[in-house]
Design an enzyme around this catalytic site. Sequence first.
Site, PDB file in Angstrom:
ATOM      1  N   ASP A  32       1.417  -6.032   6.310  1.00 43.29           N
ATOM      2  CA  ASP A  32       1.222  -4.763   5.609  1.00 43.29           C
ATOM      3  C   ASP A  32      -0.199  -4.749   5.057  1.00 43.29           C
ATOM      4  O   ASP A  32      -0.740  -5.801   4.678  1.00 43.29           O
ATOM      5  CB  ASP A  32       2.236  -4.605   4.472  1.00 43.29           C
ATOM      6  CG  ASP A  32       2.147  -3.226   3.832  1.00 43.29           C
ATOM      7  OD1 ASP A  32       2.723  -2.278   4.405  1.00 43.29           O
ATOM      8  OD2 ASP A  32       1.486  -3.091   2.787  1.00 43.29           O
ATOM      9  N   GLU A  34      -3.173  -2.606   2.536  1.00 37.31           N
ATOM     10  CA  GLU A  34      -3.572  -1.553   1.596  1.00 37.31           C
ATOM     11  C   GLU A  34      -5.011  -1.199   1.938  1.00 37.31           C
ATOM     12  O   GLU A  34      -5.817  -2.077   2.283  1.00 37.31           O
ATOM     13  CB  GLU A  34      -3.455  -2.021   0.150  1.00 37.31           C
ATOM     14  CG  GLU A  34      -2.060  -2.486  -0.261  1.00 37.31           C
ATOM     15  CD  GLU A  34      -1.004  -1.424  -0.085  1.00 37.31           C
ATOM     16  OE1 GLU A  34      -1.355  -0.216  -0.150  1.00 37.31           O
ATOM     17  OE2 GLU A  34       0.173  -1.777   0.129  1.00 37.31           O
ATOM     18  N   HIS A 173       3.865  -1.060  -3.051  1.00 36.68           N
ATOM     19  CA  HIS A 173       2.545  -0.648  -2.563  1.00 36.68           C
ATOM     20  C   HIS A 173       1.506  -1.749  -2.740  1.00 36.68           C
ATOM     21  O   HIS A 173       0.304  -1.477  -2.823  1.00 36.68           O
ATOM     22  CB  HIS A 173       2.071   0.639  -3.248  1.00 36.68           C
ATOM     23  CG  HIS A 173       2.796   1.861  -2.775  1.00 36.68           C
ATOM     24  ND1 HIS A 173       2.707   2.340  -1.495  1.00 36.68           N
ATOM     25  CD2 HIS A 173       3.655   2.676  -3.433  1.00 36.68           C
ATOM     26  CE1 HIS A 173       3.466   3.409  -1.370  1.00 36.68           C
ATOM     27  NE2 HIS A 173       4.066   3.643  -2.537  1.00 36.68           N
ATOM     28  N   ASP A 178       5.324  -5.507   0.108  1.00 35.61           N
ATOM     29  CA  ASP A 178       5.787  -4.586   1.147  1.00 35.61           C
ATOM     30  C   ASP A 178       6.099  -5.328   2.447  1.00 35.61           C
ATOM     31  O   ASP A 178       7.031  -4.957   3.178  1.00 35.61           O
ATOM     32  CB  ASP A 178       4.737  -3.505   1.397  1.00 35.61           C
ATOM     33  CG  ASP A 178       4.662  -2.505   0.255  1.00 35.61           C
ATOM     34  OD1 ASP A 178       5.351  -2.725  -0.761  1.00 35.61           O
ATOM     35  OD2 ASP A 178       3.921  -1.512   0.377  1.00 35.61           O
TER      36      ASP A 178
END
Length: 666
Positions: A32, A34, A173, A178
């Site tokens: 994952d 960001e 998040h 995540d």
Amino acid sequence: MPDPVPRPAAAKQLAFDELDTPLHDTTFVVVDLETTGTSPEGDAITEIGAVKVRGGEVLGEFATLVNPGQDIPPAIVQITGITTAMVYEAPRIEAVLPGFLEFAAGAVLVAHNARFDMAFLRAAAARSETAWPSAPVLCTVKLARRVLTRDEAPSVRLGLLAPLLGATTQPTHRALDDARATVDVLHALIARVGNQGVHSLTELLDYLPGVTSRQRAKRVFATDLPASPGVYLFRGPSDEVLYIGTAVNLRRRVRNYFTGSETRGRMKEMVSLATRVDHVVCAHALEAGVRELRLLVAHAPPYNRRSKFPKRAWWITLTDEPFPRFAIVRTPNRDALGPFNSRMDATEVAVTVAEYTGLRTCTTRLSVAGLHDCPRAMVGGCPAATVTGLPINREEYAPASAAVRALFAGTSDAPLRAMLDRIETHSRAEHFEAAARLRDRVVAVVRALRRTQRLAAVARIAELIVAHPNGTGGWEFSVIRYGRLAGAGNAARGVSPMPVVEHIVAASETVIPTGGDPGSGALRSTDADADADADADVVGGGDVVGGSDMADAVVDASSGGLRSRRVAALRRNAASTMPPLRGASPEEVALVARWLAHPGARIVRTTDGYHEPAYGAGRWMGWMELADVAARAQLPEAEYVERSGGCLACARPGADYGQTASGCAH
């Protein structure tokens, strides 16, 4: 930072065998990201989190902040909680990416909305000039949409999906949290598809695209098929053959027809009609290819588009008359060139060869005592017209047909050299368009000669035994008789190969060459061949002549037999009048020829040496490749001349293609 876990040395693409690994033995790396925004081109990664799992067990984790080289927008800070100050001293993506790729090496990449995450990772790899591995990618959003109904999961957002499927980690998040939540979602979805026959990575990836329940239900057709080379036959409601194909792994190939990986509408229609799948296990790929060709001819399945009608090919032959001409026929004789897919292609090659050998194209029927007296013409006209304009008799015309036979047999390439001389003449006169047109015609002639001579070199050998390495230390054997596959088998690693060869030879089919020139005395193999010659077309017009002798020997239904004296004569002459392929299918001989050309192929034993003619088209292949390049590039005249070393005609067999041949005015 990443936990200390064992890591592969380098990233690699999974092999087919690894793709068939059971899901509980498959390694997944769930990742994952960001980021500073939604555009892989304008935005950057701020955090990477990844979890490596196999069989439900966590093998390691990878987590790090990343300095994006730009400020993080307030809206993103509000969502992720990652500020510009937090990433100020973090490593740049150029330093982080190699470590992540090493962590994920050899695994299947998984992400929730994988298109987003993979786009950012690939963009980062491109900017940092880091090679991106061709690893399989699994998207849990797509998988969830395939597994869960809209009523059960109105939304597949990770924050809503994780608690629905009982994830132990709540998405926040932040990348690692995540990724952990996505691991639980992945395991829950895999558990849901297990009762639908999805047990390997290949089956899981095939399960993702949309497939009707009826199509998926027919996966049982592949259940009992072996994972070995062979031919498969789809059968319809009346047990008719719908489709025939080959595979190196029968089970895997047939299974693909019942998944979303099959997107061809025609094949989906065929699958909807199929009631079962038959198969024939083969020793190796050559046997599978040959059996496919033979089964296509036998069944003519409606959903196959090729190879069903080998008799539809066209051949260029010499007519059997005192002043021979070219005829375009379905059945080849001794002096034949082909096969061609269309009559037009055959006619164009025949016209070119006739022009440069002096073979007549006129339609007049001439007797043994007749004279050929076609007048000369500035453009077109009969190629047999003499320079003096005087009539010629049969003996004076004979060199023309002899030149054709020598060209076809590969004992002389004088007509090809005459063609190149004409190209050179056009080039010197700066008639570049005429030179280019003739170049393309010559390429067609060379290609046709090469095809026939290459196949004939295989078809003339009474027995040829070929060995090919199977990749695991053993050998694949093929027994070829007159261009046909007569036997096939394998010798495993550590097994003495020659006893295996002798057993294969002893069990091989007996092959008797067939076919021949009806006017020269060879018996036909079938009456269908006689019917096929009704479609014959003589270049320049007229009818095929010389078949009356054969007509005398055709079976008379009232008498019930052949005239014995004529039969004896026909059989005596049969050996010397065989067509180039001895009655074998051109496509089968072509498969065998390609097999012989495979790297590592070895001749174990042969009754005759395997060779092509010394003055055949094989020695012109370098020129043809150069001409093909020039034709594809559509070079301007000046560049055309420069590329061909001053003149394309000078690039003759055996010459240095980068230099101008001596004696060229250019």
